[in-house]
Write an enzyme that holds these catalytic residues in place. Structure first.
Site, PDB file in Angstrom:
ATOM      1  N   LEU A 139     -17.318  60.916  39.721  1.00 46.65           N
ATOM      2  CA  LEU A 139     -16.761  59.860  38.966  1.00 46.65           C
ATOM      3  C   LEU A 139     -17.686  58.546  40.167  1.00 46.65           C
ATOM      4  CD1 LEU A 139     -12.620  60.129  39.767  1.00 46.65           C
ATOM      5  CD2 LEU A 139     -13.589  59.818  38.027  1.00 46.65           C
ATOM      6  N   ASP A 140     -17.778  57.908  40.095  1.00 50.26           N
ATOM      7  CA  ASP A 140     -18.390  56.222  40.853  1.00 50.26           C
ATOM      8  C   ASP A 140     -17.608  56.520  42.624  1.00 50.26           C
ATOM      9  OD1 ASP A 140     -19.823  56.131  38.671  1.00 50.26           O
ATOM     10  OD2 ASP A 140     -19.069  54.530  38.235  1.00 50.26           O
ATOM     11  N   GLN A 141     -18.109  55.814  43.423  1.00 50.10           N
ATOM     12  CA  GLN A 141     -17.619  56.316  44.250  1.00 50.10           C
ATOM     13  C   GLN A 141     -16.644  55.044  44.780  1.00 50.10           C
ATOM     14  OE1 GLN A 141     -20.563  55.110  47.767  1.00 50.10           O
ATOM     15  NE2 GLN A 141     -18.788  54.907  48.775  1.00 50.10           N
ATOM     16  N   GLU A 142     -16.522  54.087  44.347  1.00 47.35           N
ATOM     17  CA  GLU A 142     -15.794  53.263  43.861  1.00 47.35           C
ATOM     18  C   GLU A 142     -14.155  53.717  42.202  1.00 47.35           C
ATOM     19  OE1 GLU A 142     -15.129  51.459  46.392  1.00 47.35           O
ATOM     20  OE2 GLU A 142     -17.105  52.024  47.091  1.00 47.35           O
ATOM     21  N   THR A 143     -14.398  54.625  42.206  1.00 43.95           N
ATOM     22  CA  THR A 143     -13.453  54.695  41.554  1.00 43.95           C
ATOM     23  C   THR A 143     -12.482  55.763  41.809  1.00 43.95           C
ATOM     24  OG1 THR A 143     -14.969  54.541  39.135  1.00 43.95           O
ATOM     25  CG2 THR A 143     -13.069  55.309  38.291  1.00 43.95           C
TER      26      THR A 143
END
Length: 315
Positions: A139-143
């Site tokens: 998962l992306d850092q901001e997700t």
């Protein structure tokens, strides 16, 4: 020091498989990969039949008890940290957590602490569990949202195989700009790195296959809430595909469009949201331990809940 193992994977040979080669049982019934099989063969108690170590070329008999054992591992290079960890589910094979936005999953160069990995290793340390940190997807850092972590290499391999064959259900929720004319659809456009900006992905005919399905859940004035399912797992896939569709995610500074960068709505959205409005809401797969289909859910976090209320005109 004696070798310690995880709980064994057990298979009782049924009558119809009397006379099968042990290697066939391991690969076709227990779905052990060739790489993991090679590793198990080097382990003293990796593969046993009725309690005794055996060559994988032997023929088994009905009623034989096959056990597969993997040596316990630990992430010696990850510093345990007492950080918030939102556990959705945990058993002997898996740990499922709800990841907060803004936190990295695994330590990277120059970022060795304050990750999900640090929190998980600390959690296991407190429970006396010896495991290596093995996230089965990214998962992306901001997700925000559901993240699955395997507790041994067999479980990691099993779920990875399901992902390769598009058998894992990954459902996301995203708040995007614009009004939709179609309430559902599919974006089937290849993705690759931008040759001029390698950290950015773009839709390009020479890219890797990428398929995203979507449906509109709620339409607001200049924005919408959409549900998305992925057939593939390319980096930034949803963000790239939604921008390509003309509906970039709210709060996404990397993948946006000029018409959604200015104006009072964009300004107020930016004040309310410090990241892209993307949430991994549901993850489903066949559990490697129970062999049953299982799904894990994470509700919308507070920041996206507040954004939804604002879009509805409730705040």
């Amino acid at each position: 020091m004696s070798t310690t193992y995880y709980e064994p994977l057990v298979y009782i040979v049924p009558p119809e498989e009397d006379g099968f080669i042990l290697k066939t049982i391991l690969q076709k019934r227990l779905m052990v990969s060739r790489k993991l099989l090679s590793r198990l063969k080097l382990t003293e108690q990796g593969i046993t039949v009725n309690g005794a170590r055996q060559y994988i070329s032997i023929k088994v008999k009905a009623g034989d008890r096959i056990e597969v054992r993997m040596e316990e591992e630990q992430s010696e290079d990850i510093l345990p940290q007492d950080l918030p960890l939102h556990i959705i589910h945990e058993d002997e094979q898996l740990l499922i957590v709800a990841k907060d936005a803004g936190i990295i999953v695994h330590p990277t160069h120059g970022h060795y602490v304050n990750t999900i990995a640090n929190a998980v290793v600390y959690h296991w340390q407190q429970l006396g569990i010896t495991c290596r940190f093995r996230p089965v997807h990214r998962l992306d850092q901001e997700t925000s949202g559901v993240l699955a972590i395997a507790k041994n290499p067999y479980v990691h391999q099993q779920i990875s195989e399901q992902m390769i064959h598009h058998e894992v259900k990954k459902e996301y929720l995203a708040f995007v700009w614009g009004r939709f004319t179609e309430q559902s659809g599919t974006v089937n456009e290849p993705i690759d790195r931008d040759p001029e900006q390698p950290h950015i992905r773009i839709v390009t005919p020479s890219g890797y296959s990428a398929v995203t399905h979507y449906e509109v859940v709620e339409q607001y004035g200049k924005a919408a809430l959409v549900r998305l399912w992925l057939e593939t797992g390319r980096t930034h896939q949803i963000r790239v595909h939604m921008k390509h569709l003309g509906h970039p995610l709210l709060g996404d500074k990397m993948y946006t469009l000029p018409e959604f960068e200015d104006g009072p709505a964009a300004a107020e959205a930016a004040e309310r949201l410090s990241r892209q409005a993307l949430h991994a809401a549901r993850l489903g797969f066949v559990h490697p331990g129970t062999r049953e289909w299982t799904e894990y859910n994470a509700p919308l976090p507070a920041d996206l809940g507040d954004l939804q209320s604002w879009l509805r005109g409730e705040s």
